[in-house]
Design a protein around this motif. Structure first.
Motif, PDB file in Angstrom:
ATOM      1  N   ALA A  61       0.612  -1.153   0.091  1.00 28.35           N
ATOM      2  CA  ALA A  61      -0.036  -0.010   0.044  1.00 28.35           C
ATOM      3  C   ALA A  61       0.927   1.231  -0.009  1.00 28.35           C
ATOM      4  N   ALA A  62       2.027   1.216   0.540  1.00 27.67           N
ATOM      5  CA  ALA A  62       2.795   2.267   0.587  1.00 27.67           C
ATOM      6  C   ALA A  62       4.194   1.747   0.937  1.00 27.67           C
ATOM      7  N   VAL A  63       5.410   2.310   0.374  1.00 28.96           N
ATOM      8  CA  VAL A  63       6.721   2.001   0.294  1.00 28.96           C
ATOM      9  C   VAL A  63       7.512   3.192   0.635  1.00 28.96           C
ATOM     10  N   SER A  64       8.425   3.195   1.574  1.00 26.17           N
ATOM     11  CA  SER A  64       9.206   4.364   1.813  1.00 26.17           C
ATOM     12  C   SER A  64      10.806   3.616   2.156  1.00 26.17           C
ATOM     13  N   ILE A  65      11.615   4.654   2.066  1.00 31.69           N
ATOM     14  CA  ILE A  65      12.993   4.394   2.220  1.00 31.69           C
ATOM     15  C   ILE A  65      13.408   4.207   3.541  1.00 31.69           C
ATOM     16  N   GLU A  66      13.816   3.239   4.243  1.00 28.62           N
ATOM     17  CA  GLU A  66      14.132   3.238   5.600  1.00 28.62           C
ATOM     18  C   GLU A  66      15.547   3.526   5.703  1.00 28.62           C
ATOM     19  N   ARG A  67      16.289   2.819   4.736  1.00 23.88           N
ATOM     20  CA  ARG A  67      17.789   3.323   5.113  1.00 23.88           C
ATOM     21  C   ARG A  67      18.265   3.256   3.377  1.00 23.88           C
ATOM     22  N   SER A  68      18.717   4.331   3.063  1.00 21.63           N
ATOM     23  CA  SER A  68      19.437   4.381   1.790  1.00 21.63           C
ATOM     24  C   SER A  68      20.502   3.501   1.200  1.00 21.63           C
ATOM     25  N   SER A  69      20.556   3.371  -0.002  1.00 23.11           N
ATOM     26  CA  SER A  69      21.660   2.520  -0.414  1.00 23.11           C
ATOM     27  C   SER A  69      22.825   3.544  -0.760  1.00 23.11           C
ATOM     28  N   GLY A  70      22.635   4.932  -0.623  1.00 24.04           N
ATOM     29  CA  GLY A  70      23.568   5.950  -1.048  1.00 24.04           C
ATOM     30  C   GLY A  70      23.431   6.390  -2.381  1.00 24.04           C
ATOM     31  N   SER A  71      22.477   5.701  -2.715  1.00 32.17           N
ATOM     32  CA  SER A  71      22.023   6.200  -4.389  1.00 32.17           C
ATOM     33  C   SER A  71      20.659   6.730  -4.692  1.00 32.17           C
ATOM     34  N   ARG A  72      20.291   7.655  -4.607  1.00 37.98           N
ATOM     35  CA  ARG A  72      18.955   8.196  -5.029  1.00 37.98           C
ATOM     36  C   ARG A  72      18.380   7.377  -6.114  1.00 37.98           C
ATOM     37  N   VAL A  73      19.000   7.127  -7.135  1.00 42.23           N
ATOM     38  CA  VAL A  73      18.612   6.409  -8.353  1.00 42.23           C
ATOM     39  C   VAL A  73      18.318   4.675  -7.909  1.00 42.23           C
ATOM     40  N   LEU A  74      19.163   4.320  -7.419  1.00 38.31           N
ATOM     41  CA  LEU A  74      19.050   2.923  -7.053  1.00 38.31           C
ATOM     42  C   LEU A  74      17.732   2.923  -5.906  1.00 38.31           C
ATOM     43  N   ASP A  75      17.733   3.778  -4.848  1.00 43.13           N
ATOM     44  CA  ASP A  75      16.662   3.689  -3.850  1.00 43.13           C
ATOM     45  C   ASP A  75      15.467   3.795  -4.731  1.00 43.13           C
TER      46      ASP A  75
END
Length: 112
Positions: A61-75
């Motif tokens: 229903a919703a997906v948020s970034i808990e911890r980034s990979s360091g790349s906005r593109v990959l996230d």
């Protein structure tokens, strides 16, 4: 033309998503995201941890970034793939399907 190898992406066999509700989320379908061309060219790799809210039908229903990979593109690639294409086995409480929240790792790694 350059020879670009297909990067390996986890999860091919996803690890169970841990849930803060004491409910274990299980994957029904979890196709890995495509490796974004911009990230490939930049040599970006890493693991993003997503917080996924799953409805009683097993759909995100919703997906948020808990911890980034360091790349906005990959996230963003991981987030969009999970939101659009992943399905989960509905969480059960007392034999009833219920909404649940889990943390899901998605890894991008470049070929060696």
């Amino acid at each position: 033309a350059s020879d670009v190898q297909t990067p390996t992406l986890a999860p091919a066999e996803p690890a169970p998503a841990a849930s803060g509700d004491g409910v274990q989320l299980q994957y029904r379908t979890a196709p890995p995201p495509g490796y974004p061309i911009a990230a490939l060219r930049a040599g970006e790799q890493g693991t993003v941890t997503l917080r996924v809210q799953v409805d009683a039908d097993g759909k995100p229903a919703a997906v948020s970034i808990e911890r980034s990979s360091g790349s906005r593109v990959l996230d963003n690639a991981a987030r969009q793939q999970v939101l659009r294409h992943w399905r989960f086995v509905p969480a059960q409480v007392d034999g009833r399907a219920v909404p649940a929240v889990g943390l899901v790792p998605v890894s991008f790694s470049l070929p060696e």
